[in-house]
Design a protein around this motif. Sequence first.
Motif, mmCIF file in Angstrom:
data_model
loop_
_atom_site.group_PDB
_atom_site.id
_atom_site.type_symbol
_atom_site.label_atom_id
_atom_site.label_comp_id
_atom_site.label_asym_id
_atom_site.label_seq_id
_atom_site.Cartn_x
_atom_site.Cartn_y
_atom_site.Cartn_z
ATOM 1 N N VAL A 120 12.188 5.464 8.732
ATOM 2 C CA VAL A 120 11.188 4.416 8.920
ATOM 3 C C VAL A 120 11.044 3.639 7.619
ATOM 4 C CG1 VAL A 120 8.737 3.956 9.358
ATOM 5 C CG2 VAL A 120 9.930 5.727 10.664
ATOM 6 N N PRO A 121 11.182 2.302 7.658
ATOM 7 C CA PRO A 121 11.024 1.515 6.421
ATOM 8 C C PRO A 121 9.618 1.679 5.851
ATOM 9 C CG PRO A 121 11.100 0.083 8.352
ATOM 10 C CD PRO A 121 11.456 1.453 8.826
ATOM 11 N N LEU A 122 9.553 2.107 4.614
ATOM 12 C CA LEU A 122 8.274 2.516 4.028
ATOM 13 C C LEU A 122 7.279 1.372 3.920
ATOM 14 C CD1 LEU A 122 6.615 4.753 2.684
ATOM 15 C CD2 LEU A 122 7.672 4.130 0.513
ATOM 16 N N TRP A 123 7.666 0.269 3.272
ATOM 17 C CA TRP A 123 6.704 -0.796 3.001
ATOM 18 C C TRP A 123 6.280 -1.553 4.248
ATOM 19 C CZ3 TRP A 123 4.273 0.258 -1.035
ATOM 20 C CH2 TRP A 123 4.913 0.814 -2.153
ATOM 21 N N PRO A 124 7.191 -1.862 5.195
ATOM 22 C CA PRO A 124 6.708 -2.444 6.453
ATOM 23 C C PRO A 124 5.751 -1.517 7.199
ATOM 24 C CG PRO A 124 9.046 -2.856 6.210
ATOM 25 C CD PRO A 124 8.667 -1.917 5.109
ATOM 26 N N ALA A 125 6.015 -0.192 7.143
ATOM 27 C CA ALA A 125 5.112 0.752 7.801
ATOM 28 C C ALA A 125 3.747 0.758 7.117
ATOM 29 C CB ALA A 125 5.717 2.151 7.784
ATOM 30 N N ALA A 126 3.742 0.728 5.789
ATOM 31 C CA ALA A 126 2.468 0.688 5.063
ATOM 32 C C ALA A 126 1.702 -0.581 5.387
ATOM 33 C CB ALA A 126 2.717 0.795 3.566
ATOM 34 N N GLY A 127 2.411 -1.713 5.490
ATOM 35 C CA GLY A 127 1.752 -2.964 5.856
ATOM 36 C C GLY A 127 1.161 -2.904 7.246
ATOM 37 N N ALA A 128 1.908 -2.302 8.198
ATOM 38 C CA ALA A 128 1.376 -2.149 9.553
ATOM 39 C C ALA A 128 0.159 -1.235 9.551
ATOM 40 C CB ALA A 128 2.466 -1.588 10.471
ATOM 41 N N GLY A 129 0.196 -0.186 8.719
ATOM 42 C CA GLY A 129 -0.958 0.704 8.615
ATOM 43 C C GLY A 129 -2.189 -0.002 8.075
ATOM 44 N N LEU A 130 -1.994 -0.846 7.067
ATOM 45 C CA LEU A 130 -3.122 -1.594 6.505
ATOM 46 C C LEU A 130 -3.705 -2.568 7.523
ATOM 47 C CD1 LEU A 130 -1.807 -2.348 2.903
ATOM 48 C CD2 LEU A 130 -3.703 -0.833 3.518
ATOM 49 N N LEU A 131 -2.828 -3.192 8.312
ATOM 50 C CA LEU A 131 -3.332 -4.120 9.320
ATOM 51 C C LEU A 131 -4.066 -3.370 10.426
ATOM 52 C CD1 LEU A 131 -3.311 -7.176 9.606
ATOM 53 C CD2 LEU A 131 -1.314 -6.974 11.097
ATOM 54 N N ALA A 132 -3.585 -2.170 10.767
ATOM 55 C CA ALA A 132 -4.309 -1.350 11.736
ATOM 56 C C ALA A 132 -5.663 -0.911 11.162
ATOM 57 C CB ALA A 132 -3.479 -0.127 12.122
ATOM 58 N N ASP A 133 -5.683 -0.598 9.860
ATOM 59 C CA ASP A 133 -6.965 -0.301 9.205
ATOM 60 C C ASP A 133 -7.925 -1.476 9.346
ATOM 61 O OD1 ASP A 133 -6.036 2.148 8.358
ATOM 62 O OD2 ASP A 133 -5.533 1.468 6.347
ATOM 63 N N LEU A 134 -7.404 -2.677 9.112
ATOM 64 C CA LEU A 134 -8.242 -3.872 9.209
ATOM 65 C C LEU A 134 -8.797 -4.036 10.615
ATOM 66 C CD1 LEU A 134 -9.314 -6.446 7.850
ATOM 67 C CD2 LEU A 134 -7.191 -7.590 8.533
ATOM 68 N N ALA A 135 -7.940 -3.821 11.623
ATOM 69 C CA ALA A 135 -8.399 -3.937 13.014
ATOM 70 C C ALA A 135 -9.513 -2.944 13.307
ATOM 71 C CB ALA A 135 -7.217 -3.717 13.970
ATOM 72 N N CYS A 136 -9.348 -1.707 12.842
ATOM 73 C CA CYS A 136 -10.368 -0.678 13.108
ATOM 74 C C CYS A 136 -11.645 -0.943 12.312
ATOM 75 C CB CYS A 136 -9.802 0.699 12.778
ATOM 76 S SG CYS A 136 -8.519 1.252 13.944
ATOM 77 N N ALA A 137 -11.505 -1.413 11.060
ATOM 78 C CA ALA A 137 -12.694 -1.725 10.266
ATOM 79 C C ALA A 137 -13.464 -2.890 10.881
ATOM 80 C CB ALA A 137 -12.290 -2.039 8.830
ATOM 81 N N LEU A 138 -12.755 -3.895 11.362
ATOM 82 C CA LEU A 138 -13.421 -5.033 11.994
ATOM 83 C C LEU A 138 -14.144 -4.615 13.266
ATOM 84 C CD1 LEU A 138 -10.639 -7.727 11.506
ATOM 85 C CD2 LEU A 138 -12.966 -7.889 10.612
ATOM 86 N N LEU A 139 -13.483 -3.797 14.076
ATOM 87 C CA LEU A 139 -14.133 -3.368 15.323
ATOM 88 C C LEU A 139 -15.288 -2.419 15.032
ATOM 89 C CD1 LEU A 139 -13.524 -4.252 18.181
ATOM 90 C CD2 LEU A 139 -12.326 -2.094 18.550
ATOM 91 N N GLY A 140 -15.148 -1.576 14.004
ATOM 92 C CA GLY A 140 -16.264 -0.729 13.607
ATOM 93 C C GLY A 140 -17.449 -1.542 13.124
ATOM 94 N N THR A 141 -17.170 -2.641 12.425
ATOM 95 C CA THR A 141 -18.237 -3.542 11.992
ATOM 96 C C THR A 141 -18.919 -4.188 13.185
ATOM 97 O OG1 THR A 141 -17.037 -4.009 9.930
ATOM 98 C CG2 THR A 141 -18.766 -5.556 10.565
ATOM 99 N N ALA A 142 -18.131 -4.591 14.171
ATOM 100 C CA ALA A 142 -18.710 -5.178 15.383
ATOM 101 C C ALA A 142 -19.618 -4.180 16.092
ATOM 102 C CB ALA A 142 -17.598 -5.641 16.320
ATOM 103 N N VAL A 143 -19.156 -2.931 16.207
ATOM 104 C CA VAL A 143 -19.978 -1.895 16.847
ATOM 105 C C VAL A 143 -21.267 -1.680 16.067
ATOM 106 C CG1 VAL A 143 -20.102 0.574 17.351
ATOM 107 C CG2 VAL A 143 -18.046 -0.715 17.952
#
Length: 222
Positions: A120-143
């Motif tokens: 698995v390409p490390l840096w693209p995976a880390a970037g996808a993880g950070l974007l998933a973090d952002l999605a969860c943080a945004l939805l947690g903020t909405a909740v």
Amino acid sequence: MKALLGYQTELLTRSQRWLSPLVLYAAFLAVGVQWGEPLLDGLGYTSAALLPVTAWLVRICVNGEPDAARQCSAAAAGPGRVHLASLLTAFLGACLLGAAGTAFAVAASEPYSSEGHVAVPLWPAAGAGLLADLACALLGTAVGALCNRPVMRSAGWAVPSGMLAVLLALVAAGSPANAAVSGLVTGSHSGTVTVPYVPAALSAGAALLAVAFACRQAGRRV
């Protein structure tokens, strides 16, 4: 707004109430991210754990001021701006936790598929993880924005409603957070990195609507 953010950040750090969600997040990582496990699985777990932690941080921040102090802040800067600053403080704190969690997952996990056959390409995976973090943080903020004051003033309603909303945000099929986390975990089977652009965008839209509504209610009720 910069001064309000500084004020809310100081309230949060001096209260030390941030320690509880920090310990919870660390416990999630300690249990869910094992050394040598597939990278995308670890990243998905850290993102999912961030959603309830963000909602908790929001509750801490919006209830951090005594009523008299909140009235003074609202009179000086406007109730909507004061409430927005508290929500942003919680969101930014969650983003810091998410970045730390992603760094831990990258350091602890192996960049291979769940079967161990595909790199698995490390840096693209880390970037996808950070974007998933952002999605969860945004939805947690909405909740958090919808399940706390000024939308819900009673803790008897706010706490169980927030817990139920967090659960639904994680497991419901149409949830952006569920899509972001599922994309990482599903991609781990084949070693494919799926960047959650659409879930992050949908979470951002949900957060904007929820925060705007909460700030408008603050202007009416504070």
